[in-house]
Design a protein around this motif. Structure first.
Motif, PDB file in Angstrom:
ATOM      1  N   PHE A  62    -110.618-103.852 -62.376  1.00  0.00           N
ATOM      2  CA  PHE A  62    -110.214-102.509 -61.962  1.00  0.00           C
ATOM      3  C   PHE A  62    -108.787-102.514 -61.433  1.00  0.00           C
ATOM      4  N   ALA A  63    -108.424-103.576 -60.706  1.00  0.00           N
ATOM      5  CA  ALA A  63    -107.059-103.673 -60.181  1.00  0.00           C
ATOM      6  C   ALA A  63    -106.055-103.795 -61.320  1.00  0.00           C
ATOM      7  N   SER A  64    -106.441-104.506 -62.390  1.00  0.00           N
ATOM      8  CA  SER A  64    -105.556-104.625 -63.546  1.00  0.00           C
ATOM      9  C   SER A  64    -105.360-103.268 -64.209  1.00  0.00           C
ATOM     10  N   TRP A  65    -106.449-102.502 -64.328  1.00  0.00           N
ATOM     11  CA  TRP A  65    -106.319-101.167 -64.908  1.00  0.00           C
ATOM     12  C   TRP A  65    -105.495-100.255 -63.990  1.00  0.00           C
ATOM     13  N   ASP A  66    -105.660-100.393 -62.687  1.00  0.00           N
ATOM     14  CA  ASP A  66    -104.884 -99.578 -61.759  1.00  0.00           C
ATOM     15  C   ASP A  66    -103.396 -99.909 -61.898  1.00  0.00           C
ATOM     16  N   ALA A  67    -103.078-101.189 -62.093  1.00  0.00           N
ATOM     17  CA  ALA A  67    -101.677-101.570 -62.344  1.00  0.00           C
ATOM     18  C   ALA A  67    -101.191-100.957 -63.653  1.00  0.00           C
ATOM     19  N   TYR A  68    -102.036-100.976 -64.664  1.00  0.00           N
ATOM     20  CA  TYR A  68    -101.698-100.358 -65.941  1.00  0.00           C
ATOM     21  C   TYR A  68    -101.449 -98.857 -65.758  1.00  0.00           C
ATOM     22  N   ALA A  69    -102.315 -98.206 -64.963  1.00  0.00           N
ATOM     23  CA  ALA A  69    -102.173 -96.772 -64.726  1.00  0.00           C
ATOM     24  C   ALA A  69    -100.877 -96.459 -63.985  1.00  0.00           C
ATOM     25  N   LEU A  70    -100.505 -97.308 -63.036  1.00  0.00           N
ATOM     26  CA  LEU A  70     -99.244 -97.105 -62.314  1.00  0.00           C
ATOM     27  C   LEU A  70     -98.051 -97.240 -63.258  1.00  0.00           C
ATOM     28  N   LEU A  71     -98.118 -98.194 -64.172  1.00  0.00           N
ATOM     29  CA  LEU A  71     -97.058 -98.317 -65.174  1.00  0.00           C
ATOM     30  C   LEU A  71     -96.999 -97.059 -66.051  1.00  0.00           C
ATOM     31  N   GLY A  72     -98.167 -96.527 -66.405  1.00  0.00           N
ATOM     32  CA  GLY A  72     -98.210 -95.300 -67.178  1.00  0.00           C
ATOM     33  C   GLY A  72     -97.614 -94.128 -66.424  1.00  0.00           C
ATOM     34  N   ALA A  84     -91.243 -89.763 -54.354  1.00  0.00           N
ATOM     35  CA  ALA A  84     -91.980 -89.355 -53.155  1.00  0.00           C
ATOM     36  C   ALA A  84     -93.247 -90.170 -52.938  1.00  0.00           C
ATOM     37  N   GLY A  85     -93.889 -90.601 -54.033  1.00  0.00           N
ATOM     38  CA  GLY A  85     -95.221 -91.181 -53.886  1.00  0.00           C
ATOM     39  C   GLY A  85     -95.372 -92.640 -54.222  1.00  0.00           C
ATOM     40  N   LEU A  86     -94.316 -93.327 -54.669  1.00  0.00           N
ATOM     41  CA  LEU A  86     -94.466 -94.707 -55.133  1.00  0.00           C
ATOM     42  C   LEU A  86     -94.951 -95.639 -54.031  1.00  0.00           C
ATOM     43  N   ARG A  87     -94.365 -95.525 -52.853  1.00  0.00           N
ATOM     44  CA  ARG A  87     -94.787 -96.408 -51.757  1.00  0.00           C
ATOM     45  C   ARG A  87     -96.266 -96.217 -51.443  1.00  0.00           C
ATOM     46  N   GLN A  88     -96.707 -94.973 -51.380  1.00  0.00           N
ATOM     47  CA  GLN A  88     -98.109 -94.684 -51.090  1.00  0.00           C
ATOM     48  C   GLN A  88     -99.025 -95.229 -52.180  1.00  0.00           C
ATOM     49  N   GLU A  89     -98.602 -95.073 -53.444  1.00  0.00           N
ATOM     50  CA  GLU A  89     -99.421 -95.561 -54.546  1.00  0.00           C
ATOM     51  C   GLU A  89     -99.534 -97.078 -54.547  1.00  0.00           C
ATOM     52  N   LEU A  90     -98.463 -97.770 -54.194  1.00  0.00           N
ATOM     53  CA  LEU A  90     -98.511 -99.230 -54.131  1.00  0.00           C
ATOM     54  C   LEU A  90     -99.404 -99.695 -52.983  1.00  0.00           C
ATOM     55  N   GLN A  91     -99.379 -98.976 -51.866  1.00  0.00           N
ATOM     56  CA  GLN A  91    -100.277 -99.319 -50.758  1.00  0.00           C
ATOM     57  C   GLN A  91    -101.726 -99.122 -51.171  1.00  0.00           C
ATOM     58  N   HIS A  92    -101.993 -98.032 -51.862  1.00  0.00           N
ATOM     59  CA  HIS A  92    -103.342 -97.780 -52.367  1.00  0.00           C
ATOM     60  C   HIS A  92    -103.762 -98.894 -53.345  1.00  0.00           C
ATOM     61  N   HIS A  93    -102.838 -99.314 -54.174  1.00  0.00           N
ATOM     62  CA  HIS A  93    -103.128-100.314 -55.200  1.00  0.00           C
ATOM     63  C   HIS A  93    -103.553-101.645 -54.580  1.00  0.00           C
ATOM     64  N   ARG A  94    -103.054-101.946 -53.406  1.00  0.00           N
ATOM     65  CA  ARG A  94    -103.400-103.225 -52.743  1.00  0.00           C
ATOM     66  C   ARG A  94    -104.772-103.192 -52.087  1.00  0.00           C
ATOM     67  N   ASP A  95    -105.391-102.018 -51.986  1.00  0.00           N
ATOM     68  CA  ASP A  95    -106.685-101.866 -51.325  1.00  0.00           C
ATOM     69  C   ASP A  95    -107.794-101.865 -52.379  1.00  0.00           C
TER      70      ASP A  95
END
Length: 253
Positions: A62-72, A84-95
């Motif tokens: 799931f984390a790999s897909w979430d990384a894929y989704a962030l790239l998308g 505006a949201g990249l920092r928040q999305e990366l924090q979410h991605h680590r959880d």
């Protein structure tokens, strides 16, 4: 001639033909390696139709897909929402739990649209081909907007490494449906000698030959790319605004 003697030349001819005939036999075709992935995708859609987000377990893919989704998102999202949201999305991605909750939310949303759609697998793409295309699309877009600095390069490389780690031996399965949404795209990843579903989307992004998100028939708003990115970092556009990413009516600008 005695029947016993007539059988001798027949037997001799058969024995002489055996090696040559055997060499002309066509060997059976090897099994299609994509079939298990397609079956996993089919089973996933059937599960969603009945149980929605309850189908979601907890896999590291799931984390790999979430990384894929962030790239998308970097390849297709608006530059203002990314800034505006990249920092928040990366924090979410680590959880890990947050990633799982997002997958559940996506599955619940997709279940309502897929129920009764009668979808079946029709094509597959190897992630070994898909991920490099996504990486290039993300870099090209960030470069176009002047955002491809050293830090952004590092972020993109890290996301590519994560996506590759869990998805590289998997397949992106295209499923056609008889009814709306008429197509869905499922990520089947290898896990302990079988395939599991790591993610999904209902629209194919343009870097893979798809189109931009369609507009809502009721409001005219652009529907978000359902790739797993939070709606908090999405923007919408209505007719008559200055720009698809700037929701200011022309008269007020």
């Amino acid at each position: 001639m005695s029947p016993r003697f007539r059988a001798v030349p027949i037997a001799l001819a058969v024995s002489m033909c055996a090696p040559a005939c055997a060499s002309r036999r066509v060997p059976p075709a090897p099994p299609d390696p994509t079939v298990p992935a397609q079956r996993a995708a089919q089973s996933w859609v059937h599960c969603l139709e009945q149980n929605g987000g309850a189908c979601v377990s907890n896999y590291q893919q799931f984390a790999s897909w979430d990384a894929y989704a962030l790239l998308g998102w970097l390849a297709s999202g608006s530059p203002t929402s990314i800034l505006a949201g990249l920092r928040q999305e990366l924090q979410h991605h680590r959880d890990e739990r947050s990633v799982q909750r997002r997958m559940i939310a996506i599955s619940d949303a997709a279940a309502a649209e897929l129920r009764g759609a009668e979808c079946r697998s029709v094509d597959v793409m190897e992630f070994t081909d898909v991920i490099p295309k996504l990486e290039e699309a993300a870099k090209a877009r960030m470069r176009y907007f002047g955002l491809l600095n050293g830090q952004m390069e590092t972020i993109i490389q890290g996301l590519v490494a994560e996506a590759t780690d869990g998805l590289n031996t998997g397949y992106f399965v295209t499923m056609e449906c008889v009814n709306e949404p008429y197509a869905t795209y499922v990520a089947a990843a290898e896990h302990e000698n079988h395939y599991i579903v790591a993610g999904m989307m209902l629209e194919l992004p343009d870097y893979l030959g798809g189109s931009r998100p369609i507009r809502s028939r009721d409001t005219g708003e652009l529907l978000p790319m359902r790739t797993g990115v939070s709606k908090a970092t999405e923007t919408s556009a209505v007719e008559g605004t200055v720009h698809p990413w700037i929701n200011i009516v022309v008269e007020e600008f």
